[in-house]
Motif scaffolding. Structure first.
Motif, short mmCIF file in Angstrom:
data_model
loop_
_atom_site.label_atom_id
_atom_site.label_comp_id
_atom_site.label_asym_id
_atom_site.label_seq_id
_atom_site.Cartn_x
_atom_site.Cartn_y
_atom_site.Cartn_z
N THR A 260 0.83 -1.19 0.00
CA THR A 260 0.00 0.00 0.00
C THR A 260 0.87 1.25 0.00
O THR A 260 0.53 2.24 -0.65
CB THR A 260 -0.91 0.02 1.25
OG1 THR A 260 -0.74 -1.09 2.07
CG2 THR A 260 -2.32 0.23 0.88
N GLY A 261 1.99 1.23 0.70
CA GLY A 261 2.90 2.38 0.73
C GLY A 261 3.51 2.63 -0.63
O GLY A 261 3.64 3.77 -1.08
N ILE A 262 3.91 1.58 -1.32
CA ILE A 262 4.50 1.71 -2.65
C ILE A 262 3.44 2.20 -3.64
O ILE A 262 3.70 3.09 -4.45
CB ILE A 262 5.11 0.38 -3.11
CG1 ILE A 262 6.32 0.04 -2.22
CG2 ILE A 262 5.54 0.46 -4.57
CD1 ILE A 262 6.92 -1.32 -2.50
N VAL B 112 3.59 5.68 -5.78
CA VAL B 112 3.50 5.67 -7.24
C VAL B 112 2.34 6.54 -7.70
O VAL B 112 2.46 7.34 -8.65
CB VAL B 112 3.37 4.22 -7.78
CG1 VAL B 112 2.99 4.21 -9.26
CG2 VAL B 112 4.65 3.44 -7.55
N LEU B 113 1.19 6.42 -7.07
CA LEU B 113 0.03 7.24 -7.44
C LEU B 113 0.29 8.73 -7.17
O LEU B 113 -0.13 9.58 -7.96
CB LEU B 113 -1.22 6.77 -6.70
CG LEU B 113 -1.80 5.42 -7.16
CD1 LEU B 113 -2.97 5.01 -6.29
CD2 LEU B 113 -2.22 5.48 -8.62
N VAL C 132 3.28 10.26 -7.19
CA VAL C 132 4.22 10.73 -8.21
C VAL C 132 3.51 10.87 -9.55
O VAL C 132 3.70 11.86 -10.29
CB VAL C 132 5.44 9.77 -8.31
CG1 VAL C 132 6.29 10.10 -9.52
CG2 VAL C 132 6.27 9.85 -7.04
N ALA C 133 2.66 9.92 -9.90
CA ALA C 133 1.92 9.99 -11.16
C ALA C 133 0.98 11.18 -11.16
O ALA C 133 0.83 11.89 -12.17
CB ALA C 133 1.14 8.69 -11.39
N GLY C 134 0.33 11.46 -10.05
CA GLY C 134 -0.58 12.62 -9.95
C GLY C 134 0.16 13.93 -10.10
O GLY C 134 -0.29 14.85 -10.81
N VAL C 135 1.30 14.06 -9.44
CA VAL C 135 2.10 15.28 -9.54
C VAL C 135 2.62 15.45 -10.96
O VAL C 135 2.59 16.56 -11.52
CB VAL C 135 3.27 15.26 -8.52
CG1 VAL C 135 4.25 16.39 -8.78
CG2 VAL C 135 2.73 15.34 -7.10
N ALA C 136 3.08 14.36 -11.59
CA ALA C 136 3.57 14.44 -12.97
C ALA C 136 2.45 14.85 -13.91
O ALA C 136 2.66 15.66 -14.83
CB ALA C 136 4.16 13.09 -13.39
N LEU C 137 1.25 14.32 -13.70
CA LEU C 137 0.10 14.70 -14.53
C LEU C 137 -0.24 16.18 -14.33
O LEU C 137 -0.54 16.89 -15.31
CB LEU C 137 -1.10 13.81 -14.19
CG LEU C 137 -2.34 14.02 -15.05
CD1 LEU C 137 -2.04 13.71 -16.51
CD2 LEU C 137 -3.48 13.16 -14.53
N MET C 138 -0.19 16.67 -13.11
CA MET C 138 -0.47 18.10 -12.85
C MET C 138 0.57 18.98 -13.52
O MET C 138 0.24 20.02 -14.10
CB MET C 138 -0.51 18.36 -11.34
CG MET C 138 -1.76 17.83 -10.69
SD MET C 138 -1.96 18.11 -8.90
CE MET C 138 -0.72 19.20 -8.42
#
Length: 148
Positions: A3-5, A9-10, A12-18
């Protein structure tokens, strides 16, 4: 632990998408701004031409502007410059004083300017011709001229 990993990942993916969306929005705004500013400057230029009468003064209207021989003692210590040709005005040269704003120029210089534009080269005030040319200087009449 999984769950931590997954959370990381989610995140980092959210920040990259923003960041990606932000970059795309900035590029879109800049492209739109440049094309809009070009269109706006073209529209403003056309509007200014229409306001200024588009063509300037006629030869007869230019001939009706007050004209006199320049006298340095009336212009002050600095003498003055013609804002069209950027040359100094000298005693005895033919000068035109625009009626509304009082700015003075060489007669030939301002004549060529005013045939293209109805606006004073210094203050951009519209030049309005009041009546027949008044000759000064030849008969000893003194005229105050504002020179830049």
């Amino acid at each position: 632990m999984a769950t931590g990993i997954l959370s990381t990942v989610l995140l980092v993916a959210g920040v990259a998408l923003m960041v990606l969306v932000h970059v795309l929005v900035v590029v879109w705004v800049l492209r739109r701004g440049f094309s809009e500013s070009r269109r706006l400057s073209r529209v403003v230029g056309e509007h200014a031409d229409q306001e200024a009468g588009d063509a300037g003064l006629t030869e007869e209207e230019v001939g009706e502007l007050p004209c006199h021989d320049f006298k340095a003692e009336l212009a002050g210590e600095e003498g003055g410059d013609c804002a069209v040709c950027l040359e100094a005005l000298r005693d005895g040269e033919r000068c035109v004083v625009l009626p509304r704003c009082g700015h003075g120029f060489h007669a030939e210089c301002v004549g060529s300017w005013l045939r293209k534009s109805r606006l004073c080269p210094v203050c951009r005030d519209e030049v309005i011709v009041a009546g027949p040319r008044k000759e000064a200087g030849a008969d000893g009449a003194e005229v105050a001229v504002e020179l830049v």
